[in-house]
Design an enzyme around this catalytic site. Structure first.
Site, mmCIF file in Angstrom:
data_model
loop_
_atom_site.group_PDB
_atom_site.id
_atom_site.type_symbol
_atom_site.label_atom_id
_atom_site.label_comp_id
_atom_site.label_asym_id
_atom_site.label_seq_id
_atom_site.Cartn_x
_atom_site.Cartn_y
_atom_site.Cartn_z
ATOM 1 N N LEU A 70 0.849 -1.194 0.000
ATOM 2 C CA LEU A 70 0.000 0.000 0.000
ATOM 3 C C LEU A 70 0.883 1.242 0.000
ATOM 4 C CD1 LEU A 70 -2.902 1.232 0.372
ATOM 5 C CD2 LEU A 70 -2.364 1.305 2.810
ATOM 6 N N HIS B 37 5.900 2.408 12.070
ATOM 7 C CA HIS B 37 6.584 3.565 11.481
ATOM 8 C C HIS B 37 5.614 4.742 11.421
ATOM 9 C CE1 HIS B 37 8.541 6.095 8.462
ATOM 10 N NE2 HIS B 37 9.642 5.385 8.629
#
Length: 346
Positions: free
Chosen positions: A125, A228
């Protein structure tokens, strides 16, 4: 208008450009010409195969209809670990206790496992930075759910999403530096390039016995299961749809693995089929809907406004019908783009 469609051979240059934007830690799409070509061929063959591939890779692109530019990619693997081992760490708890010494200690351990073998996986993605606005990210991620809802036999009942783990501003991963580097003597960036070709080689070099996390530096312990910063929006979106972290992490950067049952995904569970009525002029409310045709190779998905007519019909515009490649009377799968229970409280 943004449209989601299957990737084709003609999208090679666009896929290569996106691969150069992904950054360190985005192991499913790296700026490696061989990898990009391999991913493209795998996806195209998955859509063209007469029978579903054992390990199919359904890769879609988001295209800006006004400019014809591909601005994002999103994918699903039908099953992982059937041809090459699929490893994760399971975060467990070990208790060390002594009544005589009045000591009771709980310590987290990491155990190498292949528990997700055969599961389907959401992957690859990425949305280009200038298009990270409006509802583009939601469309890019959730379009996969309508594809899975229509073509359920192609997927496992359980699905995972392995999210990118934490790394600092210099691109270093505290988890890798504390653990993986000791058994594979390269820095994080170089290891990331190797991981793009598969993670089984890391597991082959890592210890098979449980790893006690209290022996790792504090920085590494703190990032176990952490996401992240650039991936946090994707994590929140998946959690809104029903995904949960259950204690499995990536063996490379310590990022979390989210999982759920496909039937429990909100956009799948709440989506419905309707017959289409196409109109030149259309009165709608402000709600935004995810809508997709029921095709396979010619799958199309958009986000937009529509109206309902009873329990059987949905009214869409002529432009929407053309983009979705459907006509009056065809079937359309529809669901609210946002989770109403969560969105109404924001």
């Amino acid at each position: 208008m943004m449209i989601i469609r299957p990737i084709t051979e003609q999208d090679h240059d666009a896929l290569w450009q996106i691969a150069q934007m992904t950054g360190v830690g985005f192991s499913s799409l790296q700026p490696d010409p061989e990898m990009v070509q391999r991913k493209l061929e795998w996806a195209v063959n998955s859509f063209r195969a007469e029978k579903p591939l054992e390990e199919a890779y359904y890769l879609f692109v988001m295209e800006d209809m006004e400019t014809g530019t591909v601005v994002g990619v999103t994918g699903i693997e039908s099953a992982v670990g059937l041809k090459a081992p699929w490893y994760n760490y399971k975060v467990n708890t070990q208790v060390h206790a002594s009544r005589e010494l009045d000591v009771y200690t709980r310590i987290k351990t990491l155990t190498l496992c292949s528990d997700y073998t055969g599961h389907s996986e959401l992957c690859t993605l990425f949305l280009t930075p200038q298009y990270r606005k409006s509802s583009n990210g939601h469309l890019l991620s959730k379009c996969r759910f309508l594809f899975m809802a229509t073509h359920a036999p192609r997927f496992n009942e359980s699905i995972i999403a392995e999210l990118r783990g934490f790394c600092d501003e210099e691109g270093e991963s505290p988890f890798w530096e504390a653990l993986g580097r000791h058994f594979f003597a390269v820095d994080f960036v170089e290891a990331d390039q190797q991981v793009a070709r598969g993670k089984s080689f890391i597991a082959e070099l890592m210890p098979r016995n449980p790893i006690y996390t209290n022996l790792l530096p504090a920085k590494a312990q703190c990032v176990i299961g952490q996401t992240h910063p650039d991936t946090m929006p994707a994590r929140k979106l998946l959690e809104d749809e029903g995904f949960r972290y259950t204690g499995y992490i990536d063996i490379f950067d310590g990022g979390p693995v989210l999982e759920t049952q496909i039937r429990d995904i909100r956009a799948i569970r709440d989506s419905r089929h309707y017959r289409v009525r196409v109109h030149d002029c259309l009165d709608t409310d402000e709600s935004v809907w995810l809508m997709a045709n029921t095709h396979f190779c010619d799958f199309r998905c958009i986000a937009g406004q529509l109206s309902f007519e009873g329990l059987e019909f949905v009214n869409i515009s002529q432009q929407q019908a053309e983009v979705l490649n459907i006509r009056d009377g065809d079937e359309l799968r529809v669901v609210p783009l946002f989770n109403p229970q969560r969105h109404n409280h924001r």
